[in-house]
Design an enzyme around this catalytic site. Structure first.
Site, short mmCIF file in Angstrom:
data_model
loop_
_atom_site.label_atom_id
_atom_site.label_comp_id
_atom_site.label_asym_id
_atom_site.label_seq_id
_atom_site.Cartn_x
_atom_site.Cartn_y
_atom_site.Cartn_z
N ALA A 1 0.87 -1.17 0.00
CA ALA A 1 0.00 0.00 0.00
C ALA A 1 0.90 1.23 0.00
CB ALA A 1 -0.90 -0.03 1.23
N GLY B 1 0.66 -4.83 0.90
CA GLY B 1 -0.54 -4.88 0.07
C GLY B 1 -0.32 -5.58 -1.26
N GLU C 1 4.91 -4.94 7.08
CA GLU C 1 4.25 -3.78 7.69
C GLU C 1 4.75 -3.47 9.09
OE1 GLU C 1 2.71 -6.22 6.02
OE2 GLU C 1 1.11 -5.42 4.77
N GLU D 1 -0.73 -9.11 -0.49
CA GLU D 1 -2.16 -9.30 -0.20
C GLU D 1 -2.99 -9.32 -1.49
OE1 GLU D 1 -1.87 -6.05 2.62
OE2 GLU D 1 -2.72 -7.36 4.15
N1 CAA Z 1 4.63 3.13 -0.78
C1 CAA Z 1 5.04 4.26 -1.37
N2 CAA Z 1 6.18 4.37 -2.09
C2 CAA Z 1 6.93 3.26 -2.21
C3 CAA Z 1 6.57 2.04 -1.63
C4 CAA Z 1 5.35 1.99 -0.89
N3 CAA Z 1 4.89 0.86 -0.32
N4 CAA Z 1 7.50 1.12 -1.91
C5 CAA Z 1 8.43 1.74 -2.67
N5 CAA Z 1 8.09 3.04 -2.85
C6 CAA Z 1 8.82 4.07 -3.58
C7 CAA Z 1 10.00 4.56 -2.79
O1 CAA Z 1 9.61 5.52 -1.84
C8 CAA Z 1 10.87 5.12 -3.88
O2 CAA Z 1 10.36 6.39 -4.25
P1 CAA Z 1 11.36 7.69 -4.28
O3 CAA Z 1 12.36 7.35 -5.36
O4 CAA Z 1 10.45 8.81 -4.64
O5 CAA Z 1 11.98 7.77 -2.95
C9 CAA Z 1 10.61 4.19 -5.06
O6 CAA Z 1 9.38 3.52 -4.76
C10 CAA Z 1 11.68 3.13 -5.23
O7 CAA Z 1 11.86 2.48 -3.97
P2 CAA Z 1 13.30 2.30 -3.26
O8 CAA Z 1 14.19 3.41 -3.63
O9 CAA Z 1 13.02 2.05 -1.82
O10 CAA Z 1 13.78 0.97 -3.99
P3 CAA Z 1 14.74 -0.15 -3.39
O11 CAA Z 1 15.04 -1.08 -4.52
O12 CAA Z 1 15.87 0.45 -2.64
O13 CAA Z 1 13.84 -0.94 -2.31
C11 CAA Z 1 11.86 -2.03 -1.51
C12 CAA Z 1 12.71 -1.66 -2.74
C13 CAA Z 1 12.60 -3.03 -0.64
C14 CAA Z 1 10.57 -2.69 -2.05
C15 CAA Z 1 11.53 -0.77 -0.70
O14 CAA Z 1 11.02 0.23 -1.58
C16 CAA Z 1 10.52 -0.98 0.37
O15 CAA Z 1 10.84 -1.49 1.43
N6 CAA Z 1 9.24 -0.54 0.14
C17 CAA Z 1 8.20 -0.58 1.13
C18 CAA Z 1 7.71 -1.99 1.37
C19 CAA Z 1 6.65 -1.98 2.44
O16 CAA Z 1 6.87 -1.65 3.58
N7 CAA Z 1 5.39 -2.36 2.07
C20 CAA Z 1 4.28 -2.38 2.96
C21 CAA Z 1 3.51 -1.09 2.84
S1 CAA Z 1 2.22 -0.89 4.04
C22 CAA Z 1 1.00 -1.93 3.54
O17 CAA Z 1 1.04 -2.53 2.49
C23 CAA Z 1 -0.18 -2.00 4.48
C24 CAA Z 1 -1.21 -2.99 4.14
O18 CAA Z 1 -1.15 -4.14 4.44
C25 CAA Z 1 -2.38 -2.55 3.42
#
Ligand code: CAA
Length: 257
Positions: free
Chosen positions: A65, A108, A131, A111
């Site tokens: 998400a 998400g 998360e 999911e």
């Molecule tokens: N939401 C918003 N933006 C996201 C995102 C997310 N879940 N995941 C990645 N992005 C964005 C990053 O912010 C980044 O944007 P900027 O360049 O503007 O900073 C871009 O995508 C590229 O990401 P990274 O630079 O972080 O890429 P990476 O290769 O270094 O890492 C990754 C990849 C490991 C997937 C890392 O992006 C990450 O950990 N993302 C978040 C994963 C996460 O925590 N997901 C759960 C979200 S909460 C949820 O989903 C709740 C639910 O159950 C409903």
């Protein structure tokens, strides 16, 4: 309707939906949610579509998400808007849906893949519910569906530590139906979708409903439900055609009736 966060393409009787927010690794914001559900529900109402494939990019199916969209939300925002309740329209789809997953399927994203009917994974796929690292927990069914797919121990470890699992582990654990080389994912997903779409659509819908019932009821009730639906199939033209084609040693011509 034109979409900004997804791409849609109809290939014969298959609708291919590609998540398309590459700069955010296909993070699922409200617009993407609305567009994906809109495209899928329209396809569900169209008897010309016999299967839907949901996919992402080589790098990410969806990285979760959209954290930036949720960051400042209050409890009142989340509760009043009943955030994520819209996904019940996705899980209510009757048309079979395949998730074709390469790269990150996190939060998400994992999911969403689990809300599809089965997951075909590229060997690059990574699944996880990270998360907890954000001070939250899964919110679109992850704590429930992951547990049903892989069992309590692995689901608990993944939700509590946030660790990811690779495609091989996901296949061993029963989360995905098959792992294929990344370069072959799109073709394999289309092949599976075309196979399903060539079957009788009402029979495929009834089959999907019966398999899903296994997650909602007891074995006795589930088997009784299956038997009743099985009996009902003998009211369809496609049962007559399917069996006639077998006996006459020819391919069936299903009419979806
Ligand atoms: N939401 C918003 N933006 C996201 C995102 C997310 N879940 N995941 C990645 N992005 C964005 C990053 O912010 C980044 O944007 P900027 O360049 O503007 O900073 C871009 O995508 C590229 O990401 P990274 O630079 O972080 O890429 P990476 O290769 O270094 O890492 C990754 C990849 C490991 C997937 C890392 O992006 C990450 O950990 N993302 C978040 C994963 C996460 O925590 N997901 C759960 C979200 S909460 C949820 O989903 C709740 C639910 O159950 C409903």
């Amino acid at each position: 309707m034109s979409y900004e966060t997804i791409l849609t393409e109809t290939r014969g009787r298959v609708l291919l939906i590609t998540l398309n927010r590459p700069k955010a690794l296909n993070a699922i914001n409200r617009q993407l949610t609305a567009e994906l559900i809109d495209a899928a529900t329209r396809a569900d109402a169209d008897p010309g579509i016999g299967c839907i494939v949901v996919t992402g990019s080589e790098r990410a199916f969806a990285a979760g998400a959209d954290v930036k969209e949720m960051q400042a939300a209050s409890y009142a925002d989340m509760f009043a808007g009943d955030r994520f309740a819209d996904w019940e329209r996705f899980t209510a789809l009757r048309t079979p849906v395949i998730a074709a997953v390469a790269g990150f399927a996190l939060g998400g994203g994992c999911e969403l893949a689990m809300m599809c009917d089965f997951i075909l994974a590229a060997d690059t796929a990574q699944f996880g519910q990270p998360e907890i690292k954000l001070g939250i927990m899964p919110g679109i069914g992850g704590s429930q569906r992951l547990t049903r797919f892989v069992g309590k121990s692995k689901a608990m470890e993944m939700c509590l530590t946030g660790r990811t699992m690779d495609a091989a582990e996901a296949e061993r654990a029963g989360l995905v139906s098959r792992v294929v080389p990344a370069a072959e994912l799109a073709a394999e997903a289309m092949k599976a979708a075309e196979t399903i779409a060539a079957m009788s659509l009402p029979i495929a819908m009834m089959t999907k409903e019966a398999v899903n019932r296994a997650y909602e009821t007891t074995l006795t009730e589930g088997v009784r439900f299956e038997r009743r639906v099985f009996h009902a199939m003998f009211a369809t033209e496609d049962q007559k055609e399917g069996m006639a084609a077998f006996v006459e040693k020819r391919p069936p011509r299903f009419s979806n009736r």
